[in-house]
Motif scaffolding. Structure first.
Motif, PDB file in Angstrom:
ATOM      1  N   THR A  86       0.834  -1.192   0.000  1.00  0.00           N
ATOM      2  CA  THR A  86       0.000   0.000   0.000  1.00  0.00           C
ATOM      3  C   THR A  86       0.869   1.242   0.000  1.00  0.00           C
ATOM      4  O   THR A  86       1.789   1.346   0.801  1.00  0.00           O
ATOM      5  N   ALA A 130       1.012   4.324   1.276  1.00  0.00           N
ATOM      6  CA  ALA A 130       0.497   5.248   2.288  1.00  0.00           C
ATOM      7  C   ALA A 130       1.373   5.155   3.526  1.00  0.00           C
ATOM      8  O   ALA A 130       2.010   4.133   3.767  1.00  0.00           O
ATOM      9  N   SER A 131       1.349   6.221   4.305  1.00  0.00           N
ATOM     10  CA  SER A 131       2.003   6.162   5.608  1.00  0.00           C
ATOM     11  C   SER A 131       1.074   5.421   6.561  1.00  0.00           C
ATOM     12  O   SER A 131      -0.113   5.220   6.269  1.00  0.00           O
ATOM     13  N   GLN A 169      -0.159   6.521   9.283  1.00  0.00           N
ATOM     14  CA  GLN A 169      -1.221   7.438   9.688  1.00  0.00           C
ATOM     15  C   GLN A 169      -2.291   7.565   8.601  1.00  0.00           C
ATOM     16  O   GLN A 169      -3.490   7.577   8.897  1.00  0.00           O
ATOM     17  N   GLU A 170      -1.861   7.679   7.341  1.00  0.00           N
ATOM     18  CA  GLU A 170      -2.819   7.764   6.234  1.00  0.00           C
ATOM     19  C   GLU A 170      -3.652   6.491   6.143  1.00  0.00           C
ATOM     20  O   GLU A 170      -4.866   6.550   5.909  1.00  0.00           O
ATOM     21  N   PHE A 171      -3.007   5.349   6.320  1.00  0.00           N
ATOM     22  CA  PHE A 171      -3.701   4.068   6.245  1.00  0.00           C
ATOM     23  C   PHE A 171      -4.787   3.994   7.322  1.00  0.00           C
ATOM     24  O   PHE A 171      -5.930   3.656   7.039  1.00  0.00           O
ATOM     25  N   GLU A 172      -4.426   4.346   8.556  1.00  0.00           N
ATOM     26  CA  GLU A 172      -5.406   4.284   9.639  1.00  0.00           C
ATOM     27  C   GLU A 172      -6.550   5.277   9.408  1.00  0.00           C
ATOM     28  O   GLU A 172      -7.713   4.949   9.634  1.00  0.00           O
ATOM     29  N   ARG A 173      -6.240   6.486   8.933  1.00  0.00           N
ATOM     30  CA  ARG A 173      -7.296   7.471   8.636  1.00  0.00           C
ATOM     31  C   ARG A 173      -8.261   6.933   7.582  1.00  0.00           C
ATOM     32  O   ARG A 173      -9.475   7.104   7.701  1.00  0.00           O
ATOM     33  N   SER A 174      -7.725   6.264   6.560  1.00  0.00           N
ATOM     34  CA  SER A 174      -8.581   5.700   5.511  1.00  0.00           C
ATOM     35  C   SER A 174      -9.473   4.599   6.062  1.00  0.00           C
ATOM     36  O   SER A 174     -10.654   4.508   5.705  1.00  0.00           O
ATOM     37  N   GLN A 215     -10.542   4.338   9.175  1.00  0.00           N
ATOM     38  CA  GLN A 215     -11.547   4.997  10.012  1.00  0.00           C
ATOM     39  C   GLN A 215     -12.609   5.689   9.158  1.00  0.00           C
ATOM     40  O   GLN A 215     -13.788   5.682   9.508  1.00  0.00           O
ATOM     41  N   MET A 225      -9.626   4.127   0.231  1.00  0.00           N
ATOM     42  CA  MET A 225      -8.172   4.308   0.110  1.00  0.00           C
ATOM     43  C   MET A 225      -7.753   4.838  -1.254  1.00  0.00           C
ATOM     44  O   MET A 225      -6.566   5.075  -1.486  1.00  0.00           O
ATOM     45  N   ARG A 257      -7.002   7.390  -4.181  1.00  0.00           N
ATOM     46  CA  ARG A 257      -6.530   8.775  -4.241  1.00  0.00           C
ATOM     47  C   ARG A 257      -6.825   9.324  -5.619  1.00  0.00           C
ATOM     48  O   ARG A 257      -6.972   8.574  -6.568  1.00  0.00           O
TER      49      ARG A 257
END
Length: 100
Positions: free
Chosen positions: A14, A16-17, A19-24, A26, A95, A97
């Motif tokens: 993936t 993404a960082s 943090q980005e992964f977890e935000r996506s 959520q 996820m 973009r």
């Protein structure tokens, strides 16, 4: 959209960082994602239970750009095949973009 050959366990890379992964996650399932620490998540929707592990990898470099990369492992522990496929489709949409 990527469709895994198995809806039991599969791996992805993936872009993404963590943090980005977890935000996506959520954003895809507000209230349905539990962070278990150290890049581990439990995702629940209806009768579907999914465990995800995300481990940072070396960034992908393109010229001066460095893009974050996560090795992610998905493992379903409950849920019907149609419900699993629907959950993966929902996560994939969250996820995505923008692109050209």
């Amino acid at each position: 959209m990527f469709t895994p050959s198995s809806l039991e366990s599969f791996e992805r890379e993936t872009g993404a960082s963590a943090q980005e992964f977890e935000r996506s996650l959520q954003a895809a399932l507000p209230g349905g994602v539990e962070s278990l620490g150290a890049g581990r998540y439990r995702v629940c929707e209806g009768d579907v239970r999914l465990e995800i592990t995300a481990e940072p990898q070396a960034p992908r470099r393109i010229g001066l750009f460095a893009l974050p990369v996560l090795a992610t492992r998905y493992h379903f522990v409950a849920g019907s095949l149609p419900a699993r496929a629907a959950l993966i489709a929902r996560l994939d949409r969250a996820m995505q973009r923008g692109g050209g």
